[in-house]
Design an enzyme around this catalytic site. Structure first.
Site, PDB file in Angstrom:
ATOM      1  N   ARG A 162       0.861  -1.176   0.000  1.00 48.55           N
ATOM      2  CA  ARG A 162       0.000   0.000   0.000  1.00 48.55           C
ATOM      3  C   ARG A 162       0.897   1.225   0.000  1.00 48.55           C
ATOM      4  O   ARG A 162       2.032   1.177   0.465  1.00 48.55           O
ATOM      5  CB  ARG A 162      -0.895   0.006   1.237  1.00 48.55           C
ATOM      6  CG  ARG A 162      -1.832  -1.185   1.349  1.00 48.55           C
ATOM      7  CD  ARG A 162      -2.624  -1.134   2.643  1.00 48.55           C
ATOM      8  NE  ARG A 162      -3.584  -2.236   2.762  1.00 48.55           N
ATOM      9  CZ  ARG A 162      -3.291  -3.425   3.256  1.00 48.55           C
ATOM     10  NH1 ARG A 162      -2.064  -3.671   3.717  1.00 48.55           N
ATOM     11  NH2 ARG A 162      -4.209  -4.378   3.318  1.00 48.55           N
ATOM     12  N   LYS A 189      -2.073  -1.349   7.507  1.00 45.29           N
ATOM     13  CA  LYS A 189      -3.494  -1.086   7.725  1.00 45.29           C
ATOM     14  C   LYS A 189      -4.166  -2.232   8.469  1.00 45.29           C
ATOM     15  O   LYS A 189      -5.035  -2.011   9.312  1.00 45.29           O
ATOM     16  CB  LYS A 189      -4.168  -0.868   6.366  1.00 45.29           C
ATOM     17  CG  LYS A 189      -5.663  -0.594   6.437  1.00 45.29           C
ATOM     18  CD  LYS A 189      -6.223  -0.400   5.043  1.00 45.29           C
ATOM     19  CE  LYS A 189      -7.730  -0.165   5.088  1.00 45.29           C
ATOM     20  NZ  LYS A 189      -8.304   0.018   3.726  1.00 45.29           N
ATOM     21  N   HIS A 270      -2.589   2.629  -5.248  1.00 46.31           N
ATOM     22  CA  HIS A 270      -3.067   1.257  -5.061  1.00 46.31           C
ATOM     23  C   HIS A 270      -2.940   0.429  -6.341  1.00 46.31           C
ATOM     24  O   HIS A 270      -2.983  -0.810  -6.290  1.00 46.31           O
ATOM     25  CB  HIS A 270      -4.523   1.270  -4.603  1.00 46.31           C
ATOM     26  CG  HIS A 270      -5.039  -0.070  -4.185  1.00 46.31           C
ATOM     27  ND1 HIS A 270      -4.714  -0.644  -2.972  1.00 46.31           N
ATOM     28  CD2 HIS A 270      -5.830  -0.969  -4.837  1.00 46.31           C
ATOM     29  CE1 HIS A 270      -5.291  -1.831  -2.878  1.00 46.31           C
ATOM     30  NE2 HIS A 270      -5.976  -2.052  -3.993  1.00 46.31           N
ATOM     31  N   ARG A 273      -0.149  -2.210  -6.087  1.00 43.80           N
ATOM     32  CA  ARG A 273      -0.533  -3.390  -5.283  1.00 43.80           C
ATOM     33  C   ARG A 273      -1.514  -4.273  -6.054  1.00 43.80           C
ATOM     34  O   ARG A 273      -1.336  -5.498  -6.130  1.00 43.80           O
ATOM     35  CB  ARG A 273      -1.146  -2.909  -3.976  1.00 43.80           C
ATOM     36  CG  ARG A 273      -1.685  -3.998  -3.058  1.00 43.80           C
ATOM     37  CD  ARG A 273      -2.126  -3.351  -1.738  1.00 43.80           C
ATOM     38  NE  ARG A 273      -2.887  -4.249  -0.887  1.00 43.80           N
ATOM     39  CZ  ARG A 273      -2.354  -5.163  -0.080  1.00 43.80           C
ATOM     40  NH1 ARG A 273      -1.045  -5.306  -0.045  1.00 43.80           N
ATOM     41  NH2 ARG A 273      -3.118  -5.922   0.685  1.00 43.80           N
ATOM     42  N   HIS A 296      -2.822 -10.011   2.419  1.00 41.48           N
ATOM     43  CA  HIS A 296      -4.269 -10.114   2.618  1.00 41.48           C
ATOM     44  C   HIS A 296      -4.571 -11.223   3.615  1.00 41.48           C
ATOM     45  O   HIS A 296      -4.019 -12.326   3.523  1.00 41.48           O
ATOM     46  CB  HIS A 296      -4.974 -10.438   1.296  1.00 41.48           C
ATOM     47  CG  HIS A 296      -5.178  -9.255   0.410  1.00 41.48           C
ATOM     48  ND1 HIS A 296      -4.447  -9.044  -0.735  1.00 41.48           N
ATOM     49  CD2 HIS A 296      -6.032  -8.210   0.500  1.00 41.48           C
ATOM     50  CE1 HIS A 296      -4.844  -7.925  -1.316  1.00 41.48           C
ATOM     51  NE2 HIS A 296      -5.799  -7.401  -0.581  1.00 41.48           N
ATOM     52  N   TYR A 305      -9.294 -10.394  -7.764  1.00 41.33           N
ATOM     53  CA  TYR A 305      -8.209 -10.198  -8.724  1.00 41.33           C
ATOM     54  C   TYR A 305      -8.111 -11.386  -9.673  1.00 41.33           C
ATOM     55  O   TYR A 305      -7.889 -11.221 -10.882  1.00 41.33           O
ATOM     56  CB  TYR A 305      -6.870 -10.033  -7.995  1.00 41.33           C
ATOM     57  CG  TYR A 305      -6.751  -8.761  -7.173  1.00 41.33           C
ATOM     58  CD1 TYR A 305      -7.087  -7.530  -7.716  1.00 41.33           C
ATOM     59  CD2 TYR A 305      -6.288  -8.802  -5.866  1.00 41.33           C
ATOM     60  CE1 TYR A 305      -6.971  -6.370  -6.967  1.00 41.33           C
ATOM     61  CE2 TYR A 305      -6.162  -7.647  -5.106  1.00 41.33           C
ATOM     62  CZ  TYR A 305      -6.508  -6.432  -5.657  1.00 41.33           C
ATOM     63  OH  TYR A 305      -6.388  -5.286  -4.909  1.00 41.33           O
TER      64      TYR A 305
END
Length: 322
Positions: A162, A189, A270, A273, A296, A305
């Site tokens: 990120r 995050k 972003h 990423r 993730h 994705y």
């Protein structure tokens, strides 16, 4: 968000004030800084809206919140933004000891109607794919700023970082090893408790797109040996002893996608990423390995994705002879 101090004897008030300040500090640390900023901005917007209409923002009547959400929808706000405002309003009320008006059935009904009308599909930024990145790097200038941009784009892409993670990196977080780089991400995050995680970045197959060599070139040229890894560079090619902002990362990405003829409105920090995750899925990399690189914790986003990468690779319409 603040801890409230009820009426107390004078001899205890000073001590409670100190404890309250400490508690408020920990409250602010309970969520990511950008999340706190977003909540505060949402709350200010709601207060301004109420003041203009002579309505009470705290405590707010459920009807007031319902009208506010409806007005946001009419003004073209996305469903995700409206939902976050509703959360911010409820959070502000609860931290002040009031019941959340966002829990009222009137507000919930309006919220359901907005979701049904506007839809809830995400409007994320488009991914930068490997071929896009190669073309972008062809426009990187042969100077100090170019060395920084090349390293930033390649490390951001290969590490699936990120933008906030990318600019948080220090030289001390980087270890050059035989296989490439080991980058220690101290906080992210989804890791507000600071457990940290290590990200491996291997040498690239081509010198011009190798993230390891690009970062080494940036560090060698600047002599940076501690502190912020990515820093501002002036037009006079002076490297400032400061940390690059996350907004600058977005501007750098937009600058180079514009140079290769893409619409910069659809790309931001972003995109690096998302680009790694999408490119890896297109190359047949497993869901588990993609998650290991991106960090993730839920497979839901990674599967999106993968679905996007398969739109044309496994396409029924492409196999029927049209």
């Amino acid at each position: 968000m603040e801890v409230l101090i009820q009426d107390e004897p004078a001899f205890a008030h000073a001590s409670l004030t100190s404890l309250s300040a400490s508690a408020n500090t920990y409250i602010r640390q309970s969520k990511a800084k950008n999340t706190i900023k977003a909540y505060q901005s949402d709350w200010r917007s709601f207060c301004t809206w109420c003041e203009e209409r002579h309505l009470s923002p705290l405590p707010a009547e459920p009807q007031t919140v319902a009208l506010y959400l409806s007005d946001m929808a009419d003004r073209g706000y996305r469903t995700s933004s409206i939902g976050r405002h509703m959360i911010s309003i409820g959070l502000a009320h609860r931290t002040k000891g009031f019941p959340s008006p966002s829990s009222d059935e009137m507000v919930r009904a309006v919220w359901r109607g907005i979701r049904n009308t506007l839809g809830v599909a995400p409007h994320g930024k488009r991914p930068i794919l490997v071929e896009d990145l190669r073309r972008m790097l062809q426009h990187v200038p042969n100077d100090l700023m170019g060395l920084r941009d090349r390293a930033l784009l390649l490390i951001g892409f290969a590490g699936a970082f990120r933008r906030s993670e990318l600019v948080s990196l220090n030289v001390e977080d980087v270890q050059f090893v035989r296989e490439g780089l080991v980058i220690t991400l101290r906080r992210s995050k989804t890791d507000q408790e600071g457990e940290g995680r290590k990200v491996g970045i291997p040498y690239g197959s081509f010198i011009e797109t190798c993230p390891v060599r690009a970062l080494q070139a940036w560090l060698n040229a600047t002599g940076i040996d501690s502190g912020p890894l990515f820093r501002p560079v002036s037009k006079a090619h002076d490297v400032r002893n400061a940390r690059l902002s996350d907004k600058t990362v977005a501007r750098i990405v937009k600058r180079y996608v514009r140079l290769i003829g893409l619409d910069q409105r659809h790309y931001a920090g972003h995109s690096l990423r998302a680009g790694l995750a999408t490119s890896a899925a297109m190359a047949g990399v497993s869901e588990r390995d993609i998650m290991a690189q991106t960090g993730h914790r839920s497979p839901l986003m990674v599967r999106r994705y993968i679905r996007d990468s398969n739109l044309f690779r496994s396409n029924a319409a492409a196999r029927i002879g049209l």
